[in-house]
Write a protein that holds these residues in place. Sequence first.
Motif, PDB file in Angstrom:
ATOM      1  N   UNK A 151       1.288  -1.396   0.214  1.00 52.36           N
ATOM      2  CA  UNK A 151       0.570   0.184  -0.478  1.00 52.36           C
ATOM      3  C   UNK A 151       0.737   0.643  -0.399  1.00 52.36           C
ATOM      4  N   UNK A 152       1.821   1.612   0.714  1.00 55.72           N
ATOM      5  CA  UNK A 152       2.926   2.819   1.004  1.00 55.72           C
ATOM      6  C   UNK A 152       3.827   3.106  -0.613  1.00 55.72           C
ATOM      7  N   UNK A 153       4.109   1.861  -0.941  1.00 55.57           N
ATOM      8  CA  UNK A 153       5.058   1.841  -2.322  1.00 55.57           C
ATOM      9  C   UNK A 153       4.151   2.086  -3.368  1.00 55.57           C
ATOM     10  N   UNK A 154       2.414   1.948  -3.284  1.00 54.06           N
ATOM     11  CA  UNK A 154       1.642   2.102  -4.583  1.00 54.06           C
ATOM     12  C   UNK A 154       1.713   3.314  -4.000  1.00 54.06           C
ATOM     13  N   UNK A 155       1.038   3.774  -2.561  1.00 54.62           N
ATOM     14  CA  UNK A 155       0.742   5.302  -3.067  1.00 54.62           C
ATOM     15  C   UNK A 155       2.081   6.858  -2.936  1.00 54.62           C
ATOM     16  N   UNK A 156       3.265   5.871  -2.013  1.00 57.22           N
ATOM     17  CA  UNK A 156       4.057   6.188  -3.403  1.00 57.22           C
ATOM     18  C   UNK A 156       4.973   6.569  -5.050  1.00 57.22           C
ATOM     19  N   UNK A 157       4.601   5.506  -6.069  1.00 58.00           N
ATOM     20  CA  UNK A 157       4.277   5.316  -7.469  1.00 58.00           C
ATOM     21  C   UNK A 157       3.750   6.842  -7.926  1.00 58.00           C
ATOM     22  N   UNK A 158       2.226   6.334  -6.694  1.00 60.58           N
ATOM     23  CA  UNK A 158       1.375   6.950  -7.333  1.00 60.58           C
ATOM     24  C   UNK A 158       1.687   8.610  -7.164  1.00 60.58           C
ATOM     25  N   UNK A 159       1.575   9.250  -6.393  1.00 61.31           N
ATOM     26  CA  UNK A 159       1.884  10.621  -6.374  1.00 61.31           C
ATOM     27  C   UNK A 159       3.539  10.652  -7.692  1.00 61.31           C
ATOM     28  N   UNK A 160       4.430  10.113  -7.653  1.00 62.93           N
ATOM     29  CA  UNK A 160       5.396  10.541  -8.314  1.00 62.93           C
ATOM     30  C   UNK A 160       5.056  10.228 -10.455  1.00 62.93           C
ATOM     31  N   UNK A 161       3.982   9.215 -10.615  1.00 60.58           N
ATOM     32  CA  UNK A 161       3.645   9.038 -11.558  1.00 60.58           C
ATOM     33  C   UNK A 161       2.425  10.434 -12.343  1.00 60.58           C
ATOM     34  N   UNK A 162       1.844  11.133 -11.019  1.00 58.33           N
ATOM     35  CA  UNK A 162       0.925  12.335 -11.216  1.00 58.33           C
ATOM     36  C   UNK A 162       2.420  13.555 -11.244  1.00 58.33           C
ATOM     37  N   UNK A 163       2.743  13.333 -10.497  1.00 59.88           N
ATOM     38  CA  UNK A 163       4.401  14.205 -10.751  1.00 59.88           C
ATOM     39  C   UNK A 163       4.913  14.379 -12.211  1.00 59.88           C
ATOM     40  N   UNK A 164       5.022  13.152 -12.533  1.00 57.11           N
ATOM     41  CA  UNK A 164       5.488  13.055 -13.976  1.00 57.11           C
ATOM     42  C   UNK A 164       4.634  13.982 -15.134  1.00 57.11           C
ATOM     43  N   UNK A 165       3.050  13.987 -14.578  1.00 53.48           N
ATOM     44  CA  UNK A 165       2.374  14.304 -15.699  1.00 53.48           C
ATOM     45  C   UNK A 165       1.818  13.249 -16.369  1.00 53.48           C
ATOM     46  N   UNK A 166       1.614  11.830 -15.653  1.00 50.26           N
ATOM     47  CA  UNK A 166       1.009  10.525 -15.849  1.00 50.26           C
ATOM     48  C   UNK A 166       0.239  10.093 -15.293  1.00 50.26           C
ATOM     49  N   UNK A 167      -1.415   9.576 -16.087  1.00 48.29           N
ATOM     50  CA  UNK A 167      -3.133   9.297 -15.577  1.00 48.29           C
ATOM     51  C   UNK A 167      -2.239   7.718 -14.341  1.00 48.29           C
ATOM     52  N   UNK A 168      -2.415   8.474 -13.573  1.00 49.82           N
ATOM     53  CA  UNK A 168      -3.021   6.615 -12.143  1.00 49.82           C
ATOM     54  C   UNK A 168      -4.241   6.342 -11.578  1.00 49.82           C
ATOM     55  N   UNK A 169      -3.956   5.375 -11.545  1.00 46.98           N
ATOM     56  CA  UNK A 169      -5.039   5.052 -10.841  1.00 46.98           C
ATOM     57  C   UNK A 169      -4.473   4.315  -9.430  1.00 46.98           C
ATOM     58  N   UNK A 170      -4.713   4.371  -7.865  1.00 44.94           N
ATOM     59  CA  UNK A 170      -4.218   4.212  -6.822  1.00 44.94           C
ATOM     60  C   UNK A 170      -4.015   2.188  -6.731  1.00 44.94           C
ATOM     61  N   UNK A 171      -5.998   2.261  -7.344  1.00 43.60           N
ATOM     62  CA  UNK A 171      -6.381   1.407  -6.713  1.00 43.60           C
ATOM     63  C   UNK A 171      -5.843  -0.485  -7.726  1.00 43.60           C
TER      64      UNK A 171
END
Length: 223
Positions: A151-171
């Motif tokens: 869960x913690x790793x997915x949340x980090x990856x989620x934030x990284x992707x958004x910062x880079x301008x990618x679209x992402x779904x946490x689930x």
Amino acid sequence: SPVPVIAIDGPSGSGKGTIAHRIAARFGFHVLDSGALYRLLGAAAQRHAVAFDNEAALEVLAAHLDVQFIGDDDGEARILLEGEDVTNAIRTEEAGRAASQVAALPRVRNALLARQQAFRDTPGLVADGRDMGTVVFPDAELKIFLTASAQARAERRYRQLLEKGFDASLAALVEDIQARDARDTQRSVAPLKPADDALVLDSTDLGIEAVVQRVIDAARSVP
Ligand code: C5P
């Protein structure tokens, strides 16, 4: 004495890449992002229409992989595949899945072994991956195994992707991370596991700075 290596292994999203660059900057060491090599091979396979399970063809592709890491030590590296900048293209979840498929093939891993070991250069190397301490640099001075909850790793990856301008779904990211963990830990060749002599750090509730400090303390206490 051999050029020192700090091996940092762990599952995807554990923060290895960030930690590796911070440690390297602190000691003035080079960095090997071994996951990038598998991602690049996945990209090359797609480019040349080689199936992800065609081990013989992937082995040849791996042996001839034309890659350049430009400005590798400042965390701002550009990565070229056959002269083309693929720095962002290889960071997608799709590229991660492709990487983990080609990475499951023993002949592919073997074909990339010497290339990874060639990064070991004075004054030292921080190597980030899954099997740095177990297979590629078994004689590393310091081996870190960095974990965190899915869960913690997915949340980090989620934030990284958004910062880079990618679209992402946490689930979707949680599911993806769990599937990739399963593939990486259950494969028969170089499975993801801590080396017997690794220092295991769980970063679920530790900030980046705290992890960096622990690694630096551990590095300083190496005789
Ligand atoms: O670290 P990164 O997420 O970029 O790695 C992508 C994939 O490459 C991993 O999921 C894993 O399957 C593979 N890999 C590996 N051995 C390494 C580094 C990465 O098998 N040393």
